[in-house]
Scaffold this motif. Structure first.
Motif, PDB file in Angstrom:
ATOM      1  N   ASN A 161       0.829  -1.212   0.000  1.00 36.30           N
ATOM      2  CA  ASN A 161       0.000   0.000   0.000  1.00 36.30           C
ATOM      3  C   ASN A 161       0.859   1.255   0.000  1.00 36.30           C
ATOM      4  O   ASN A 161       0.521   2.247  -0.655  1.00 36.30           O
ATOM      5  CB  ASN A 161      -0.935   0.003   1.209  1.00 36.30           C
ATOM      6  CG  ASN A 161      -2.082  -0.967   1.066  1.00 36.30           C
ATOM      7  OD1 ASN A 161      -2.478  -1.313  -0.057  1.00 36.30           O
ATOM      8  ND2 ASN A 161      -2.636  -1.425   2.176  1.00 36.30           N
ATOM      9  N   LEU A 164       2.171   1.610  -3.481  1.00 32.66           N
ATOM     10  CA  LEU A 164       1.106   2.068  -4.379  1.00 32.66           C
ATOM     11  C   LEU A 164       0.788   3.535  -4.150  1.00 32.66           C
ATOM     12  O   LEU A 164       0.568   4.292  -5.103  1.00 32.66           O
ATOM     13  CB  LEU A 164      -0.152   1.210  -4.177  1.00 32.66           C
ATOM     14  CG  LEU A 164      -0.063  -0.238  -4.661  1.00 32.66           C
ATOM     15  CD1 LEU A 164      -1.324  -1.003  -4.274  1.00 32.66           C
ATOM     16  CD2 LEU A 164       0.135  -0.283  -6.169  1.00 32.66           C
ATOM     17  N   GLN A 165       0.741   3.920  -2.846  1.00 35.78           N
ATOM     18  CA  GLN A 165       0.475   5.318  -2.536  1.00 35.78           C
ATOM     19  C   GLN A 165       1.591   6.211  -3.073  1.00 35.78           C
ATOM     20  O   GLN A 165       1.334   7.289  -3.615  1.00 35.78           O
ATOM     21  CB  GLN A 165       0.330   5.501  -1.020  1.00 35.78           C
ATOM     22  CG  GLN A 165      -0.038   6.910  -0.586  1.00 35.78           C
ATOM     23  CD  GLN A 165      -1.417   7.337  -1.040  1.00 35.78           C
ATOM     24  OE1 GLN A 165      -2.240   6.514  -1.394  1.00 35.78           O
ATOM     25  NE2 GLN A 165      -1.657   8.636  -1.016  1.00 35.78           N
ATOM     26  N   LYS A 168       1.202   6.433  -6.735  1.00 38.96           N
ATOM     27  CA  LYS A 168       0.076   7.309  -7.069  1.00 38.96           C
ATOM     28  C   LYS A 168       0.467   8.777  -6.941  1.00 38.96           C
ATOM     29  O   LYS A 168       0.175   9.592  -7.825  1.00 38.96           O
ATOM     30  CB  LYS A 168      -1.100   7.004  -6.140  1.00 38.96           C
ATOM     31  CG  LYS A 168      -2.310   7.895  -6.370  1.00 38.96           C
ATOM     32  CD  LYS A 168      -3.410   7.605  -5.373  1.00 38.96           C
ATOM     33  CE  LYS A 168      -4.578   8.576  -5.546  1.00 38.96           C
ATOM     34  NZ  LYS A 168      -5.639   8.357  -4.527  1.00 38.96           N
ATOM     35  N   LEU A 169       1.145   9.104  -5.828  1.00 41.76           N
ATOM     36  CA  LEU A 169       1.577  10.486  -5.623  1.00 41.76           C
ATOM     37  C   LEU A 169       2.577  10.905  -6.698  1.00 41.76           C
ATOM     38  O   LEU A 169       2.528  12.042  -7.192  1.00 41.76           O
ATOM     39  CB  LEU A 169       2.188  10.641  -4.235  1.00 41.76           C
ATOM     40  CG  LEU A 169       1.234  10.486  -3.051  1.00 41.76           C
ATOM     41  CD1 LEU A 169       1.993  10.541  -1.735  1.00 41.76           C
ATOM     42  CD2 LEU A 169       0.154  11.571  -3.071  1.00 41.76           C
ATOM     43  N   ALA A 171       2.782   9.664  -9.712  1.00 39.79           N
ATOM     44  CA  ALA A 171       2.057   9.816 -10.979  1.00 39.79           C
ATOM     45  C   ALA A 171       1.289  11.132 -11.017  1.00 39.79           C
ATOM     46  O   ALA A 171       1.255  11.823 -12.044  1.00 39.79           O
ATOM     47  CB  ALA A 171       1.103   8.634 -11.179  1.00 39.79           C
ATOM     48  N   GLU A 172       0.665  11.465  -9.872  1.00 43.00           N
ATOM     49  CA  GLU A 172      -0.066  12.735  -9.808  1.00 43.00           C
ATOM     50  C   GLU A 172       0.874  13.920  -9.964  1.00 43.00           C
ATOM     51  O   GLU A 172       0.550  14.893 -10.647  1.00 43.00           O
ATOM     52  CB  GLU A 172      -0.823  12.828  -8.483  1.00 43.00           C
ATOM     53  CG  GLU A 172      -1.994  11.864  -8.371  1.00 43.00           C
ATOM     54  CD  GLU A 172      -2.647  11.895  -7.007  1.00 43.00           C
ATOM     55  OE1 GLU A 172      -2.071  12.534  -6.091  1.00 43.00           O
ATOM     56  OE2 GLU A 172      -3.731  11.300  -6.845  1.00 43.00           O
TER      57      GLU A 172
END
Length: 341
Positions: A161, A164-165, A168-169, A171-172
């Motif tokens: 997790n 993944l987080q 995600k950050l 990618a953002e």
């Protein structure tokens, strides 16, 4: 010869051999005298009570019975032989245990076998026990394996997790970043400005356009143009605060959100430093690139901006006013003449 039905062996009992076997099969058992004194403690209990020797102590001095209640003497406890016992150590950490007492023949006392029950995980942690401290067939071992497997799975899940987080950050952040300069891109700038307008906070928007940038691209090539943009980004970072937003919103267009600053004097100083820094010749290979910058400034909420498009239009009009005045200067929108109807 009389056979003791409880133990399935002939009396008298050869305790040295039997206790060696019981220590393996029941590593949490005690042997008591008729008076309740402990005369043998199995290895796991010895490990649990390493700081206090159990031998010679009375069973009811070591353990506090929760069930059955109201038992205060060994004779009363003997009378409840074969009943399930609930107890806890009288000393910290007051571990809860389950047990069963079996009377021995010919007044030889009793055996008490103990276990942690559902508190096995706490017991293992409190006393630093391992699988070697339990009988090989004890279901507690299976439970410990399940707990360990669950813990490993939870740890793996937590790490996954986190990755993944982080992804995600990242990618953002990448989606909101101009890859050439590392500044925010147009999409990020629009989102940040819209949020600032919604918050009704005071801020200034600088719309900056590079002068003579096309000539650099046409005469020295796109590599030189890219280098110029990267150097301009460095100047902008150096002349603004960490919390201010800097975004590349076009080929040679930039927006700077100066947060919580609406003083014209201060904004003029910032704009002047930006222009001065950008005007410095930029070395590229064996040549230099010469550019300047024109700036338009709109202040929120002094200009009465109601939405993002209006704010950007005001800063854009001020920018082109700077271009018309000869470039390399800054203009405030509210200094412009009101448009004629």
């Amino acid at each position: 010869m009389k056979v003791d039905r409880a133990l399935g062996c002939a009396a008298p009992i050869e305790w040295s051999a039997l206790e060696a076997a019981l220590d393996i099969l029941c590593p949490m058992h005690l042997r008591l005298t008729e008076t309740g004194h402990i005369i043998h403690a199995a290895p796991t209990l010895q490990k649990m009570c390493a700081e206090s020797d159990l031998i010679g102590k009375r069973f009811l001095e070591v353990f506090l019975l929760d069930r059955p209640r109201a038992i205060t003497t060994m004779s009363e406890l003997m009378a409840r032989a074969r009943s399930k016992l609930h107890m806890e150590f009288r000393v910290a950490p007051h571990t809860s245990l389950k047990g069963v007492l079996v009377r021995l023949p010919a007044g030889q006392g009793a055996l008490v076998n103990l276990s942690f029950g559902i508190s096995v995980v706490e017991g293992v942690l409190d006393y630093r026990l391992t699988s070697a401290d339990f009988a090989a067939t004890d279901l507690a071992i299976e439970m410990l394996y399940l707990v360990e497997a669950k813990s490993a799975a939870m740890d793996a899940s937590r790490k996954l997790n986190q990755r993944l987080q982080g992804a995600k950050l990242a990618a953002e952040e990448q989606a909101a970043t101009d890859t050439l300069t590392g500044l925010k891109n147009r999409r990020a700038a629009d989102r940040i400005l819209a949020q600032k307008i919604e918050d009704s906070g005071a801020f200034a928007l600088m719309h900056l356009d590079l002068d003579y940038f096309k000539a650099v691209n046409d005469t020295k090539g796109h590599a030189a143009g890219d280098h110029v943009l990267q150097e301009v980004a460095k100047v902008m970072r150096a002349e603004t605060r960490k919390g201010d937003m800097i975004a590349r919103v076009g080929g040679d267009e930039f927006m700077i959100l100066i947060d919580d600053e609406v003083s014209k004097v201060k904004l003029d100083e910032i704009a002047a430093r930006l222009i001065q820094g950008i005007e410095k010749p930029i070395p590229f290979e064996r040549d230099v690139c010469n550019i300047s910058a024109s700036i338009g400034i709109a202040v929120h909420p002094e200009c009465g901006h109601l939405d993002l498009d209006t704010l950007v239009q005001h800063s854009d009009r001020a920018l082109y006013a700077s271009k018309d005045k000869g470039r390399a200067c800054a203009t405030f929108f509210d200094d412009l003449e009101a448009p004629k109807p």
